[in-house]
Design a protein around this motif. Structure first.
Motif, PDB file in Angstrom:
ATOM      1  N   ALA A 187      -4.847 -14.996 -43.348  1.00  0.00           N
ATOM      2  CA  ALA A 187      -5.480 -13.726 -43.702  1.00  0.00           C
ATOM      3  C   ALA A 187      -4.540 -12.552 -43.455  1.00  0.00           C
ATOM      4  CB  ALA A 187      -6.763 -13.553 -42.896  1.00  0.00           C
ATOM      5  N   GLN A 188      -3.681 -12.656 -42.439  1.00  0.00           N
ATOM      6  CA  GLN A 188      -2.747 -11.572 -42.152  1.00  0.00           C
ATOM      7  C   GLN A 188      -1.702 -11.440 -43.244  1.00  0.00           C
ATOM      8  OE1 GLN A 188      -1.158 -11.930 -38.174  1.00  0.00           O
ATOM      9  NE2 GLN A 188      -3.178 -11.811 -37.219  1.00  0.00           N
ATOM     10  N   LEU A 189      -1.171 -12.556 -43.712  1.00  0.00           N
ATOM     11  CA  LEU A 189      -0.198 -12.525 -44.808  1.00  0.00           C
ATOM     12  C   LEU A 189      -0.854 -12.012 -46.082  1.00  0.00           C
ATOM     13  CD1 LEU A 189       2.436 -13.166 -46.260  1.00  0.00           C
ATOM     14  CD2 LEU A 189       1.753 -15.587 -46.301  1.00  0.00           C
ATOM     15  N   LYS A 190      -2.002 -12.550 -46.413  1.00  0.00           N
ATOM     16  CA  LYS A 190      -2.742 -12.104 -47.603  1.00  0.00           C
ATOM     17  C   LYS A 190      -2.992 -10.603 -47.547  1.00  0.00           C
ATOM     18  CE  LYS A 190      -7.119 -13.165 -47.563  1.00  0.00           C
ATOM     19  NZ  LYS A 190      -8.393 -13.912 -47.708  1.00  0.00           N
ATOM     20  N   SER A 191      -3.456 -10.126 -46.393  1.00  0.00           N
ATOM     21  CA  SER A 191      -3.790  -8.713 -46.250  1.00  0.00           C
ATOM     22  C   SER A 191      -2.558  -7.829 -46.348  1.00  0.00           C
ATOM     23  CB  SER A 191      -4.493  -8.475 -44.910  1.00  0.00           C
ATOM     24  OG  SER A 191      -5.714  -9.176 -44.843  1.00  0.00           O
ATOM     25  N   LEU A 235      -0.119  -3.285 -40.703  1.00  0.00           N
ATOM     26  CA  LEU A 235       0.487  -1.960 -40.766  1.00  0.00           C
ATOM     27  C   LEU A 235       1.827  -2.004 -41.487  1.00  0.00           C
ATOM     28  CD1 LEU A 235       0.008   0.968 -39.980  1.00  0.00           C
ATOM     29  CD2 LEU A 235       1.150   0.509 -37.790  1.00  0.00           C
ATOM     30  N   SER A 236       2.559  -3.103 -41.349  1.00  0.00           N
ATOM     31  CA  SER A 236       3.814  -3.258 -42.099  1.00  0.00           C
ATOM     32  C   SER A 236       3.545  -3.221 -43.595  1.00  0.00           C
ATOM     33  CB  SER A 236       4.505  -4.569 -41.727  1.00  0.00           C
ATOM     34  OG  SER A 236       5.035  -4.524 -40.425  1.00  0.00           O
ATOM     35  N   GLY A 237       2.469  -3.866 -44.034  1.00  0.00           N
ATOM     36  CA  GLY A 237       2.126  -3.836 -45.457  1.00  0.00           C
ATOM     37  C   GLY A 237       1.855  -2.423 -45.940  1.00  0.00           C
ATOM     38  N   ILE A 238       1.116  -1.662 -45.144  1.00  0.00           N
ATOM     39  CA  ILE A 238       0.791  -0.282 -45.530  1.00  0.00           C
ATOM     40  C   ILE A 238       2.042   0.596 -45.517  1.00  0.00           C
ATOM     41  CG2 ILE A 238      -0.479   1.789 -44.857  1.00  0.00           C
ATOM     42  CD1 ILE A 238      -2.694  -0.066 -43.790  1.00  0.00           C
ATOM     43  N   MET A 239       2.812   0.521 -44.439  1.00  0.00           N
ATOM     44  CA  MET A 239       4.005   1.371 -44.314  1.00  0.00           C
ATOM     45  C   MET A 239       5.063   1.016 -45.362  1.00  0.00           C
ATOM     46  SD  MET A 239       3.494   3.580 -41.884  1.00  0.00           S
ATOM     47  CE  MET A 239       1.899   3.677 -42.704  1.00  0.00           C
ATOM     48  N   PRO A 268       1.446 -16.715 -54.909  1.00  0.00           N
ATOM     49  CA  PRO A 268       0.644 -17.817 -54.373  1.00  0.00           C
ATOM     50  C   PRO A 268       0.889 -17.919 -52.866  1.00  0.00           C
ATOM     51  CG  PRO A 268       2.042 -18.516 -56.213  1.00  0.00           C
ATOM     52  CD  PRO A 268       2.560 -17.201 -55.747  1.00  0.00           C
ATOM     53  N   LEU A 269      -0.148 -17.853 -52.071  1.00  0.00           N
ATOM     54  CA  LEU A 269       0.020 -17.927 -50.623  1.00  0.00           C
ATOM     55  C   LEU A 269       0.576 -19.295 -50.222  1.00  0.00           C
ATOM     56  CD1 LEU A 269      -3.290 -16.262 -49.380  1.00  0.00           C
ATOM     57  CD2 LEU A 269      -0.970 -15.379 -49.040  1.00  0.00           C
ATOM     58  N   PRO A 270       1.716 -19.323 -49.494  1.00  0.00           N
ATOM     59  CA  PRO A 270       2.285 -20.613 -49.089  1.00  0.00           C
ATOM     60  C   PRO A 270       1.500 -21.264 -47.966  1.00  0.00           C
ATOM     61  CG  PRO A 270       3.588 -18.803 -48.201  1.00  0.00           C
ATOM     62  CD  PRO A 270       2.563 -18.179 -49.101  1.00  0.00           C
ATOM     63  N   ILE A 271       0.772 -20.459 -47.185  1.00  0.00           N
ATOM     64  CA  ILE A 271      -0.088 -20.971 -46.116  1.00  0.00           C
ATOM     65  C   ILE A 271      -1.394 -20.188 -46.152  1.00  0.00           C
ATOM     66  CG2 ILE A 271       1.800 -21.677 -44.588  1.00  0.00           C
ATOM     67  CD1 ILE A 271       1.282 -19.093 -43.001  1.00  0.00           C
ATOM     68  N   MET A 315       7.873 -12.922 -38.432  1.00  0.00           N
ATOM     69  CA  MET A 315       7.405 -11.932 -39.402  1.00  0.00           C
ATOM     70  C   MET A 315       8.032 -12.186 -40.780  1.00  0.00           C
ATOM     71  SD  MET A 315       5.262  -9.989 -37.857  1.00  0.00           S
ATOM     72  CE  MET A 315       4.695 -10.427 -36.199  1.00  0.00           C
ATOM     73  N   LYS A 316       8.796 -13.254 -40.870  1.00  0.00           N
ATOM     74  CA  LYS A 316       9.470 -13.580 -42.131  1.00  0.00           C
ATOM     75  C   LYS A 316       8.474 -13.787 -43.254  1.00  0.00           C
ATOM     76  CE  LYS A 316      12.743 -16.891 -44.168  1.00  0.00           C
ATOM     77  NZ  LYS A 316      13.550 -15.840 -44.797  1.00  0.00           N
ATOM     78  N   ARG A 317       7.309 -14.325 -42.919  1.00  0.00           N
ATOM     79  CA  ARG A 317       6.312 -14.634 -43.942  1.00  0.00           C
ATOM     80  C   ARG A 317       5.780 -13.375 -44.615  1.00  0.00           C
ATOM     81  NH1 ARG A 317       1.955 -17.573 -40.057  1.00  0.00           N
ATOM     82  NH2 ARG A 317       3.699 -19.023 -40.114  1.00  0.00           N
ATOM     83  N   ILE A 318       5.842 -12.196 -43.932  1.00  0.00           N
ATOM     84  CA  ILE A 318       5.457 -10.960 -44.624  1.00  0.00           C
ATOM     85  C   ILE A 318       6.679 -10.245 -45.193  1.00  0.00           C
ATOM     86  CG2 ILE A 318       3.368 -10.667 -43.248  1.00  0.00           C
ATOM     87  CD1 ILE A 318       4.892  -8.276 -41.882  1.00  0.00           C
ATOM     88  N   ILE A 319       7.817 -10.366 -44.532  1.00  0.00           N
ATOM     89  CA  ILE A 319       9.025  -9.668 -44.993  1.00  0.00           C
ATOM     90  C   ILE A 319       9.422 -10.137 -46.382  1.00  0.00           C
ATOM     91  CG2 ILE A 319      11.514  -9.400 -44.590  1.00  0.00           C
ATOM     92  CD1 ILE A 319      10.903  -9.413 -41.580  1.00  0.00           C
ATOM     93  N   ASP A 320       9.404 -11.445 -46.617  1.00  0.00           N
ATOM     94  CA  ASP A 320       9.862 -11.991 -47.894  1.00  0.00           C
ATOM     95  C   ASP A 320       9.062 -11.481 -49.091  1.00  0.00           C
ATOM     96  OD1 ASP A 320      11.867 -13.297 -46.573  1.00  0.00           O
ATOM     97  OD2 ASP A 320      10.950 -15.289 -46.671  1.00  0.00           O
ATOM     98  N   PRO A 321       7.727 -11.601 -49.104  1.00  0.00           N
ATOM     99  CA  PRO A 321       6.984 -11.102 -50.281  1.00  0.00           C
ATOM    100  C   PRO A 321       7.046  -9.583 -50.416  1.00  0.00           C
ATOM    101  CG  PRO A 321       5.464 -11.827 -48.573  1.00  0.00           C
ATOM    102  CD  PRO A 321       6.819 -12.289 -48.162  1.00  0.00           C
ATOM    103  N   LEU A 322       7.070  -8.853 -49.311  1.00  0.00           N
ATOM    104  CA  LEU A 322       7.164  -7.390 -49.411  1.00  0.00           C
ATOM    105  C   LEU A 322       8.491  -6.974 -50.040  1.00  0.00           C
ATOM    106  CD1 LEU A 322       5.550  -6.295 -46.007  1.00  0.00           C
ATOM    107  CD2 LEU A 322       4.539  -6.173 -48.298  1.00  0.00           C
ATOM    108  N   ARG A 323       9.551  -7.698 -49.727  1.00  0.00           N
ATOM    109  CA  ARG A 323      10.837  -7.416 -50.376  1.00  0.00           C
ATOM    110  C   ARG A 323      10.770  -7.723 -51.872  1.00  0.00           C
ATOM    111  NH1 ARG A 323      15.474  -9.841 -46.311  1.00  0.00           N
ATOM    112  NH2 ARG A 323      15.679  -7.999 -44.971  1.00  0.00           N
ATOM    113  N   GLN A 324      10.083  -8.795 -52.228  1.00  0.00           N
ATOM    114  CA  GLN A 324       9.952  -9.134 -53.646  1.00  0.00           C
ATOM    115  C   GLN A 324       9.230  -8.020 -54.410  1.00  0.00           C
ATOM    116  OE1 GLN A 324       8.375 -13.154 -54.414  1.00  0.00           O
ATOM    117  NE2 GLN A 324       9.021 -13.735 -52.353  1.00  0.00           N
TER     118      GLN A 324
END
Length: 429
Positions: free
Chosen positions: A167-171, A99-103, A161-164, A123-132
């Motif tokens: 599926a949640q990070l990718k999605s 939902l963070s990705g969508i919002m 490139p996925l660091p790990i 949640m850093k693993r999603i925050i960083d790429p979304l900021r980029q």
């Protein structure tokens, strides 16, 4: 709630698995961002997918429930309403990350919160790429929930490139990419669950030893009209229980058999487990089959770390199976288990040790000295409020020499509300 368990004198019967939790989350989220209306059959009643529905309602999405049938009126990419109160994701990491990705991609001003357990997960693993990508997203101490999202000034295409293998990070990244004019590209070298790509029909192609997946505003988002298959992660507990109990005969109906999810199935087969598939079909875009399980003599295994992403959620119950294998089994490369609902490596080490198993806890895994004649000692197991710990302890207790207890056993409702009823039915049949 403290759940008492007894040794299984026999283990036999037929079970219909609960609806797949991972697919239920995605079905609801993807139905919401579609321009069409969707009817999802066999939607999960577990707590986590219900958190997803609750959050979507706060965002102005019309949802009607009739039993396990969910009807969702899609609002499209631009139809979300800023919520008047925080979006409570409960214990669900999938809800919060997707939902963070969508919002963030949509630029909807909101705050996402969760319970104590979820608020301690990174949640850093999603925050960083979304900021980029240009999203305005932040977390407590730049890493934890609450997650705050503000409107952005436009999205940048990202080649990530996925660091790990996650599926949640990718999605999360791909879902944010759906709001960009130029394609966002996610490069995956180690396979993870592919439900997002399947259900959205996203473009992908081979890339090096893996694949590259793309998303953008040009992607047409399909309605989500299908029946959610049975949860393979739930079935995994019975694959192990049936394998380790003498004379067991179990039939599991309409189990999701997505190849990116079924790692433990093939690992157990390599260990000597006896499974038979029948009635194979396709539900939506997901393969399903009935599975028959019979008791078997298990052999030890040194698990290839490359297989870990495909069976990360099933590793706790795989450790139980290893206790009854004839020799030394080794798990390495599983440090991600320390970042789940609880530190699952340490928790499983305590559960197995309290039952008398011979184990060696490692930083990134465990060494288990198995014995086909191992008889767990009666014990009171801590679940750490983690559904998979509670169910793994229950499977272990089916081979115990006496009654056992599982603390905070109600946590199984997170993913498998009927678990204790099913266990009782199988051991009493």
């Amino acid at each position: 709630m403290i759940q008492k368990t007894k040794p299984a004198e026999k283990l036999a019967g037929t079970l219909v698995m609960p609806p797949d939790k991972s697919i239920s989350h995605r079905a609801a989220l993807f139905a919401a961002i579609s321009d069409e209306n969707s009817i999802i059959e066999n939607y999960s009643s577990a707590a986590d997918p219900q958190s997803t529905l609750s959050c979507l309602r706060q965002l102005g999405v019309s949802i009607q429930k009739k039993g396990n049938r969910v009807e969702i009126e899609g609002v499209g990419r631009d139809g979300f309403r800023p919520p008047e109160s925080p979006l409570d994701c409960g214990n669900s990491g999938t809800t919060m990350r997707l939902l963070s990705g969508i919002m963030a991609g949509a630029g909807i001003k909101c705050k996402l919160i969760g319970d104590e357990s979820l608020s301690s997960r990174t949640m850093k693993r999603i925050i960083d790429p979304l900021r980029q990508m240009g999203c305005d997203i932040s977390g407590r101490d730049e890493e934890f929930a609450p997650i705050r999202i503000e409107p952005h000034n436009g999205l940048n295409p990202l080649r990530y490139p996925l660091p790990i293998a996650s599926a949640q990070l990718k999605s999360s990244v791909l879902l944010a990419g759906l709001f960009g004019d130029e394609p966002t590209e996610v490069i995956e070298t180690v396979p993870s669950r592919d439900h997002t790509e399947r259900l959205l029909g996203l473009k992908s192609e081979p890339f090096g030893t893996g694949k590259i997946i793309r998303s953008s505003r040009s992607d047409v988002l399909p309605a989500q009209n299908y029946e959610v298959p049975g949860d393979f992660s739930a079935a995994a507990f019975w694959l192990v229980a049936g394998s380790i109990n003498s004379g067991a005969e179990l039939d599991l109906v309409k189990v999701g058999m997505n190849p990116s999810r079924t790692g433990i199935y093939h690992i157990l087969e390599e260990m000597g487990a006896q499974f038979t598939q029948s009635n194979s079909a396709i539900a939506g875009k997901e393969p399903v089959s009935d599975i028959s399980v019979k008791s078997a003599q298990l052999n030890p295994i040194e698990l290839d770390p490359k297989l870990i992403p495909n069976c990360i959620d099933e590793l706790p119950v795989l450790m139980v199976a290893m206790c009854f294998a004839d020799g030394r089994s080794v798990i390495t490369g599983a440090e991600e288990l320390r970042h789940k609902e609880t530190d699952r490596l340490s928790a499983m080490a305590e559960i197995l040790a309290s039952a008398g198993a011979e184990i060696e806890l490692q930083k990134d895994g465990m060494i288990i000295h198995g014995n086909p004649d191992f008889t767990p000692k009666p014990a009171r197991f801590k679940s750490y409020h983690d559904h998979r710990m509670a169910m793994a302890a229950a499977v272990l207790s089916t081979r115990s020499s006496g009654s056992c207890e599982v603390e905070d056993a109600e946590c199984t409702s997170i993913s498998y509300p009927q678990f204790w009823t099913h266990l009782h039915e199988l051991t009493q049949s």
